[in-house]
Write an enzyme that holds these catalytic residues in place. Structure first.
Site, short mmCIF file in Angstrom:
data_model
loop_
_atom_site.label_atom_id
_atom_site.label_comp_id
_atom_site.label_asym_id
_atom_site.label_seq_id
_atom_site.Cartn_x
_atom_site.Cartn_y
_atom_site.Cartn_z
N SER A 1 13.50 6.09 22.52
CA SER A 1 13.29 6.26 23.96
C SER A 1 12.01 5.55 24.41
O SER A 1 11.02 5.52 23.67
CB SER A 1 13.19 7.75 24.26
OG SER A 1 12.70 7.96 25.56
N THR B 1 18.94 2.56 30.62
CA THR B 1 19.38 3.80 31.27
C THR B 1 19.36 3.61 32.77
O THR B 1 18.31 3.30 33.35
CB THR B 1 18.44 4.96 30.87
OG1 THR B 1 18.49 5.12 29.45
CG2 THR B 1 18.83 6.26 31.54
N HIS C 1 23.68 12.02 31.26
CA HIS C 1 22.31 12.28 30.80
C HIS C 1 22.20 13.70 30.22
O HIS C 1 21.23 14.41 30.44
CB HIS C 1 21.33 12.10 31.95
CG HIS C 1 19.99 11.55 31.57
ND1 HIS C 1 19.59 10.27 31.84
CD2 HIS C 1 18.96 12.12 30.90
CE1 HIS C 1 18.36 10.09 31.39
NE2 HIS C 1 17.96 11.20 30.80
N LYS D 1 23.62 2.56 29.92
CA LYS D 1 23.81 4.01 29.70
C LYS D 1 23.70 4.77 31.02
O LYS D 1 22.75 4.55 31.77
CB LYS D 1 22.72 4.50 28.74
CG LYS D 1 22.65 6.00 28.54
CD LYS D 1 21.59 6.34 27.51
CE LYS D 1 21.48 7.82 27.24
NZ LYS D 1 20.80 8.55 28.31
N TYR E 1 13.90 2.23 30.38
CA TYR E 1 14.09 2.74 31.74
C TYR E 1 13.92 1.60 32.74
O TYR E 1 13.28 0.60 32.43
CB TYR E 1 13.06 3.84 32.05
CG TYR E 1 13.46 5.16 31.49
CD1 TYR E 1 14.62 5.78 31.92
CD2 TYR E 1 12.71 5.77 30.51
CE1 TYR E 1 15.01 7.00 31.40
CE2 TYR E 1 13.09 6.98 29.97
CZ TYR E 1 14.24 7.58 30.42
OH TYR E 1 14.64 8.77 29.90
#
Ligand code: GLV
Length: 388
Positions: free
Chosen positions: A107, A156, A276, A252, A130
């Site tokens: 992440s 994401t 999520h 995603k 992100y």
């Protein structure tokens, strides 16, 4: 030593071992948690078709995701703050994944940095990214992932702003925890966790501190997301990210077939049908319910993966039978990590692989490529009979 036979066993140990604020962070959905719950309960609506007297010898759970070999159609999902669930958690989970033969996704909001995970592992991992406003930070993030030899980027797209998780606000979630009276009382009951944490230098957001301009101490996830996440995000911006990264790309956070078509146009290699983990739009469809319509829309043109709600090998089997090429586990590996570190992540993968293999065999199948919808019993109204 307790006998661990399923992922729920790991969850019980995890809950005892890890400070409440990090357990709650993982184990929450947004608002009423309807979607968080339905991600799991909708898997229960599907049934598996038992077959008998079919040769079940010579079984294999091996498959591929985006052309990469996997020993089980599973990857470890990106989970923020993993290094707070267990000291150096991202490195432990990545090591367990590489030994087991499945991808690990780091992440952006990890505690161990990209470089740190690369130095402490042998195989390439996937990097989750992100969609932030800061172009410089984004370019450098993709470059850092390339330098670390990451074999895929996962963008994401469903977190332009944060869905509220009540417990995180009530607990004052931060990394590391602030020394409030309430936290100290809870930490006093988590001594092994605390001692391990004192023994590591990795206690901050490793990918961000020292890398994002003007951000010295983003101890609060909320503060960081509020100031940095791009509420103006659109598909053109996502196409710019595609240009910053020339390796395999996974998008995603898709729940609607129209967004799946947009992701296809960006030139992604795969999409992840995901809400999520029920942490963003409360009231959204569960991932497994959303999957068939997305497969109808783009399934013959792009690889479709699924996350949200997978807690067992039977769930993996149902998702694959529905048509997902691969699945992701987030909470299910975090339970293992928090309970027993690297060995716990391995345990969680082993448990699920066994469940998958036995269930596949009892459905009369011996390999992943022979699994199809014929082994599933799907209620007529599974996708929902919505008026619009
Ligand atoms: C971040 O992605 C979160 O769900 O907390």
């Amino acid at each position: 030593m307790p006998v661990i036979t399923n992922v729920e066993d790991l969850k019980r140990i995890y809950k005892r071992r890890v400070p409440k604020m990090f357990y709650d962070y993982a184990e929450s959905g947004s608002y009423t948690e309807q979607t968080f719950r339905e991600n799991i309960s909708d898997f229960d609506q599907l049934r598996l078709r038992q077959r008998v007297a079919i040769d079940m010898t010579g079984r294999s759970t091996a498959s591929q995701m985006i052309g990469q070999d996997v020993s089980l159609p599973v990857a470890l999902a990106p989970v923020g703050l993993t290094g707070m669930q267990s000291a150096d958690g991202e490195i432990k989970a990545a090591r367990a994944a590489e030994k087991f033969g499945v991808p690990f996704t780091l992440s952006t909001m990890s505690i161990c940095s990209i470089e740190d995970v690369a130095e402490n592992t042998d195989k390439p991992f996937w990097m989750q990214v992100y969609t932030l406003k800061d172009d410089d930070f984004m370019r450098r993030l993709f470059d850092r992932a390339k330098d670390a030899k990451c074999s895929a980027a996962v963008i994401t797209v469903d977190l332009q702003m944060l869905g509220q998780r009540h417990k995180d606000l009530k607990n004052g979630l931060s990394a590391p925890p602030k020394p409030t009276f309430k936290n100290m009382v809870n930490l006093a009951t988590k001594v092994p966790w605390g001692l391990e944490m004192l023994g590591t230098k990795r206690r901050f957001f490793g990918n961000i501190v020292g890398h994002a301009k003007g951000v010295k101490d983003p101890s609060s996830l909320f503060e960081w997301t509020h100031t940095q996440f791009d509420q103006a995000l659109n598909w053109d911006r996502i196409r710019e990210f595609r240009k910053m990264w020339d390796g395999p790309l996974i998008i995603k956070g898709i729940i609607d077939p129209r967004d799946a078509k947009e992701a296809l146009n960006v030139g992604a290699d795969a999409i992840i049908v995901s809400n999520h983990g029920g942490r963003q739009l409360d009231g959204a469809l569960s991932s497994i319910r959303a999957l068939p319509a997305i497969l109808d829309a783009v399934g013959d043109k792009i690889e479709v993966h699924l996350d949200s709600g997978i807690r067992s090998g039977q769930d993996i089997l149902k998702a694959v039978a529905m048509g997902a090429k691969g699945t992701y586990i987030g909470r299910a590996f975090i339970y293992g990590l928090g309970a027993m570190g690297e060995a716990g992540v391995t345990k969680s993968l082993e448990v699920m692989q066994k469940e998958f293999e036995v269930s596949m065999a009892l459905c009369g199948r011996t390999s992943v490529e022979t699994i199809d919808r014929d082994i599933l019993m799907i209620p007529d109204d599974f996708e929902g009979n919505w008026a619009s």
